[in-house]
Design a protein around this motif. Structure first.
Motif, mmCIF file in Angstrom:
data_model
loop_
_atom_site.group_PDB
_atom_site.id
_atom_site.type_symbol
_atom_site.label_atom_id
_atom_site.label_comp_id
_atom_site.label_asym_id
_atom_site.label_seq_id
_atom_site.Cartn_x
_atom_site.Cartn_y
_atom_site.Cartn_z
ATOM 1 N N ASP A 30 0.824 -1.212 0.000
ATOM 2 C CA ASP A 30 0.000 0.000 0.000
ATOM 3 C C ASP A 30 0.857 1.261 0.000
ATOM 4 O O ASP A 30 0.580 2.209 -0.724
ATOM 5 N N ILE A 33 2.483 1.667 -3.408
ATOM 6 C CA ILE A 33 1.508 2.159 -4.388
ATOM 7 C C ILE A 33 1.282 3.657 -4.171
ATOM 8 O O ILE A 33 1.292 4.440 -5.126
ATOM 9 N N ARG A 34 1.103 4.067 -2.932
ATOM 10 C CA ARG A 34 0.897 5.487 -2.613
ATOM 11 C C ARG A 34 2.096 6.317 -3.073
ATOM 12 O O ARG A 34 1.940 7.425 -3.584
ATOM 13 N N SER A 36 4.140 5.627 -5.504
ATOM 14 C CA SER A 36 4.522 5.384 -6.897
ATOM 15 C C SER A 36 4.259 6.582 -7.799
ATOM 16 O O SER A 36 4.769 6.634 -8.911
ATOM 17 N N GLN A 38 2.278 9.505 -10.161
ATOM 18 C CA GLN A 38 1.348 9.468 -11.285
ATOM 19 C C GLN A 38 1.699 8.404 -12.314
ATOM 20 O O GLN A 38 0.837 7.959 -13.067
ATOM 21 N N ASP A 39 2.960 8.001 -12.364
ATOM 22 C CA ASP A 39 3.328 6.973 -13.355
ATOM 23 C C ASP A 39 3.029 5.560 -12.865
ATOM 24 O O ASP A 39 3.185 4.604 -13.605
ATOM 25 N N HIS A 40 2.588 5.435 -11.608
ATOM 26 C CA HIS A 40 2.184 4.149 -11.026
ATOM 27 C C HIS A 40 3.297 3.100 -11.098
ATOM 28 O O HIS A 40 3.038 1.922 -11.270
ATOM 29 N N VAL A 42 5.209 1.015 -9.241
ATOM 30 C CA VAL A 42 5.263 0.460 -7.891
ATOM 31 C C VAL A 42 6.639 -0.131 -7.589
ATOM 32 O O VAL A 42 7.175 0.065 -6.490
#
Length: 192
Positions: A30, A33-34, A36, A38-40, A42
């Motif tokens: 989590d 992910i938070r 990461s 805008q480009d996601h 991870v």
């Protein structure tokens, strides 16, 4: 079979993140992910967590990797528990019991994560890593070793008990990422 335990380097950050992820059953996902953005990305966030901030509990400088015939097979992350600043605002509810348990064993060397990749299990590598952690703890002047494990991880608990660890404290396990199953986190310790 040639086995080597060595300190992790900055270039090992993804392996350190993988060990944290395996040991924690995705509990840090989590936050990755938070973080990461805008480009996601991870995995990039996980790599940064293990390489960018030396104060991070999972920084590569607190990590050791085990290699089998030159291939990274797993590792451990740990440090001497000391009185630290309160970071409660930055900690997810699922991680809060782990952090709370650690504050109760100041002066112990905490194994924050220990894991091997599935294809290397059953070869005694976890036992070797725990012995290495004992040496690190002893040279740091620790009172002993400690680690936290889910109450449902019977295989790990069995190994720890065989190596002299005993349950020292427990707190409720808080669900995360859709997981369920464990009831408690168990802090285990082995005094020197």
């Amino acid at each position: 079979m040639s086995i080597l335990i060595r300190p992790a380097a900055r270039n090992d950050a993804l392996h350190v993140a993988a060990i944290v992820d395996i040991a924690g059953h995705g509990i840090d996902l989590d936050s990755w992910i938070r973080d990461s953005g805008q480009d996601h990305a991870v995995l990039e966030a996980a790599r940064r967590a293990a390489s960018a901030d030396a104060n991070s509990p999972y920084h590569f400088s607190k990590s050791w990797l085990v290699e089998v015939d030159g291939t990274i097979a797993g590792g451990l992350v740990g440090e001497l528990l000391a009185n630290n600043q309160d970071n409660a605002a930055e900690i997810s509810p699922a991680l809060m019991p782990l952090v709370t348990l650690e504050t109760r064993l100041i002066g112990y060397w905490s194994i924050l994560a220990i894991a091997t990749y599935p294809e290397f299990r059953g070869k005694g590598l976890a036992t070797r890593l725990l012995a290495h952690a004992g040496k690190l703890a002893s040279s740091a002047g620790a009172k002993g070793l400690c680690l936290t494990v889910e109450d449902s991880n019977f295989a790990a608990i069995s190994v720890y008990q065989r190596l002299g660890f005993v349950a020292a404290d427990k707190l409720p396990w808080i669900a995360y990422g859709g997981r369920s199953g464990p009831i408690e986190w168990v802090m285990m310790k082995r005094d020197f």
